[in-house]
Design a protein around this motif. Sequence first.
Motif, PDB file in Angstrom:
ATOM      1  N   ALA A   1       0.908  -1.120  -0.225  1.00 19.64           N
ATOM      2  CA  ALA A   1      -0.034  -0.047   0.020  1.00 19.64           C
ATOM      3  C   ALA A   1       0.901   1.348  -0.039  1.00 19.64           C
ATOM      4  O   ALA A   1       0.689   2.231  -0.772  1.00 19.64           O
ATOM      5  N   LYS A   2       1.955   1.382   0.669  1.00 15.40           N
ATOM      6  CA  LYS A   2       2.626   2.518   0.911  1.00 15.40           C
ATOM      7  C   LYS A   2       3.581   2.635  -0.425  1.00 15.40           C
ATOM      8  O   LYS A   2       3.600   3.633  -0.922  1.00 15.40           O
ATOM      9  N   GLY A   3       4.080   1.622  -1.054  1.00 19.17           N
ATOM     10  CA  GLY A   3       4.675   1.817  -2.252  1.00 19.17           C
ATOM     11  C   GLY A   3       3.744   2.362  -3.400  1.00 19.17           C
ATOM     12  O   GLY A   3       4.169   3.108  -4.067  1.00 19.17           O
ATOM     13  N   LEU A   4       2.519   1.704  -3.431  1.00 19.95           N
ATOM     14  CA  LEU A   4       1.628   2.445  -4.319  1.00 19.95           C
ATOM     15  C   LEU A   4       1.122   3.979  -4.177  1.00 19.95           C
ATOM     16  O   LEU A   4       1.184   4.812  -5.045  1.00 19.95           O
ATOM     17  N   CYS A   5       1.048   4.215  -2.943  1.00 18.22           N
ATOM     18  CA  CYS A   5       0.660   5.430  -2.604  1.00 18.22           C
ATOM     19  C   CYS A   5       1.859   6.443  -2.809  1.00 18.22           C
ATOM     20  O   CYS A   5       1.618   7.542  -3.469  1.00 18.22           O
ATOM     21  N   PHE A   6       3.202   6.195  -2.530  1.00 11.71           N
ATOM     22  CA  PHE A   6       4.169   6.901  -2.980  1.00 11.71           C
ATOM     23  C   PHE A   6       4.446   7.079  -4.325  1.00 11.71           C
ATOM     24  O   PHE A   6       4.577   8.198  -4.851  1.00 11.71           O
ATOM     25  N   ALA A   7       4.504   5.979  -5.154  1.00  9.73           N
ATOM     26  CA  ALA A   7       4.688   6.227  -6.596  1.00  9.73           C
ATOM     27  C   ALA A   7       3.375   6.869  -7.307  1.00  9.73           C
ATOM     28  O   ALA A   7       3.752   7.465  -8.344  1.00  9.73           O
ATOM     29  N   LEU A   8       2.063   6.651  -6.798  1.00  8.82           N
ATOM     30  CA  LEU A   8       1.035   7.514  -7.316  1.00  8.82           C
ATOM     31  C   LEU A   8       0.954   8.953  -6.815  1.00  8.82           C
ATOM     32  O   LEU A   8       0.004   9.592  -7.191  1.00  8.82           O
ATOM     33  N   ASP A   9       1.452   9.060  -5.709  1.00 13.04           N
ATOM     34  CA  ASP A   9       1.317  10.486  -4.929  1.00 13.04           C
ATOM     35  C   ASP A   9      -0.294  10.242  -4.563  1.00 13.04           C
ATOM     36  O   ASP A   9      -0.920  11.325  -4.943  1.00 13.04           O
ATOM     37  N   ILE A  10      -0.803   9.204  -3.885  1.00 12.40           N
ATOM     38  CA  ILE A  10      -2.243   9.219  -3.550  1.00 12.40           C
ATOM     39  C   ILE A  10      -2.269   9.012  -2.093  1.00 12.40           C
ATOM     40  O   ILE A  10      -1.288   8.447  -1.429  1.00 12.40           O
ATOM     41  N   PRO A  11      -3.413   9.290  -1.369  1.00 10.69           N
ATOM     42  CA  PRO A  11      -3.554   8.968  -0.098  1.00 10.69           C
ATOM     43  C   PRO A  11      -3.623   7.669   0.320  1.00 10.69           C
ATOM     44  O   PRO A  11      -4.000   6.598  -0.527  1.00 10.69           O
ATOM     45  N   LEU A  12      -3.217   7.305   1.612  1.00 13.00           N
ATOM     46  CA  LEU A  12      -3.161   6.336   2.291  1.00 13.00           C
ATOM     47  C   LEU A  12      -4.280   6.081   3.363  1.00 13.00           C
ATOM     48  O   LEU A  12      -4.353   6.806   4.155  1.00 13.00           O
ATOM     49  N   ILE A  13      -5.110   5.060   3.372  1.00 12.52           N
ATOM     50  CA  ILE A  13      -5.860   4.845   4.500  1.00 12.52           C
ATOM     51  C   ILE A  13      -5.721   3.632   5.264  1.00 12.52           C
ATOM     52  O   ILE A  13      -5.660   2.554   4.433  1.00 12.52           O
ATOM     53  N   ALA A  14      -5.803   3.688   6.404  1.00 11.65           N
ATOM     54  CA  ALA A  14      -5.902   2.219   7.065  1.00 11.65           C
ATOM     55  C   ALA A  14      -7.054   2.298   8.026  1.00 11.65           C
ATOM     56  O   ALA A  14      -7.837   2.995   8.501  1.00 11.65           O
ATOM     57  N   ILE A  15      -7.604   0.914   7.949  1.00  6.50           N
ATOM     58  CA  ILE A  15      -8.885   0.558   8.635  1.00  6.50           C
ATOM     59  C   ILE A  15      -8.654  -0.596   9.486  1.00  6.50           C
ATOM     60  O   ILE A  15      -7.729  -1.578   9.003  1.00  6.50           O
ATOM     61  N   GLY A  16      -9.151  -0.667  10.507  1.00  7.29           N
ATOM     62  CA  GLY A  16      -8.668  -1.880  11.662  1.00  7.29           C
ATOM     63  C   GLY A  16      -9.510  -3.019  11.043  1.00  7.29           C
ATOM     64  O   GLY A  16     -10.402  -3.163  10.737  1.00  7.29           O
ATOM     65  N   THR A  17      -8.616  -3.890  11.434  1.00  5.93           N
ATOM     66  CA  THR A  17      -9.076  -5.359  11.034  1.00  5.93           C
ATOM     67  C   THR A  17     -10.432  -5.918  11.569  1.00  5.93           C
ATOM     68  O   THR A  17     -11.191  -6.532  10.961  1.00  5.93           O
ATOM     69  N   LEU A  18     -10.246  -5.690  12.913  1.00  4.85           N
ATOM     70  CA  LEU A  18     -11.418  -6.129  13.826  1.00  4.85           C
ATOM     71  C   LEU A  18     -12.535  -5.333  13.206  1.00  4.85           C
ATOM     72  O   LEU A  18     -14.008  -5.976  13.142  1.00  4.85           O
ATOM     73  N   ARG A  19     -12.410  -4.051  13.370  1.00 10.44           N
ATOM     74  CA  ARG A  19     -13.683  -3.241  12.912  1.00 10.44           C
ATOM     75  C   ARG A  19     -14.202  -3.503  11.633  1.00 10.44           C
ATOM     76  O   ARG A  19     -15.485  -3.487  11.398  1.00 10.44           O
ATOM     77  N   ALA A  20     -13.600  -3.803  10.543  1.00  5.85           N
ATOM     78  CA  ALA A  20     -13.970  -4.163   9.315  1.00  5.85           C
ATOM     79  C   ALA A  20     -14.500  -5.554   9.376  1.00  5.85           C
ATOM     80  O   ALA A  20     -15.533  -5.786   8.771  1.00  5.85           O
TER      81      ALA A  20
END
Length: 230
Positions: free
Chosen positions: A82-101
């Motif tokens: 996820a970090k690699g894609l966001c850095f390369a594309l200059d787009i936001p990263l969103i983190a969602i808790g596994t248990l919450r999801a």
Amino acid sequence: MSILLSLETSSRVCSVALHRIADGSLLGQSELRLDKSHSTHLTVIIDQLLENTGYAITDLSAVAVSDGPGSYTGLRIGGAAAKGLCFALDIPLIAIGTLRALAAQVAAGTAWPENFLFCPMLDARRMEVYAALYSHDGQEVLAPTPLILDANTLAEQLAHHSVLFFGHGAAKFQPLLGEQPNAGFLTGIEPSAVAVGALAVAAYHQQEFQDVAYYEPFYLKEVYTTTPKQ
């Protein structure tokens, strides 16, 4: 068109999904239920999903990742991708808790969900699980925590509420409770990128983004490593 890619790698299931950000509609999903496959297959199924839905990687507007807790290795692989894609594309990263999801995933498919509390449990080995409690509308009743399971675990909550237990750690808990009338157990429930993406769409509109450079998964417990003897 604004598109969000979601990754779920916290368990043995390697799962990806695409959502339209404007209305939250699901555009496509793909998953692979093969142990220890994340490092070799995650980027492959991302590429296949994009191709099958007619999009290119440059069409992505954000990437969401299942934040943990869960498999240390799986979370690291998902976070790094996820970090690699966001850095390369200059787009936001969103983190969602596994248990919450996972809780939202089950609540969405439950009849009369307001009658229950939802308790996802992920196996943390031996008689320990990662667990949390949520109401039907996603309100956190018990924050994610490591629990040692015995007959008195969550006794106070079970005395006053009907609780649904699910996730690959719940099977260890069921025999300990016996005939507890307020406990229900669901089988075959695995974390899904679809649920991660649905929550991430709302987070995108609230601009709840992570710092791509410094993001780390929510392991909940310290990673245990040993020093080689040689």
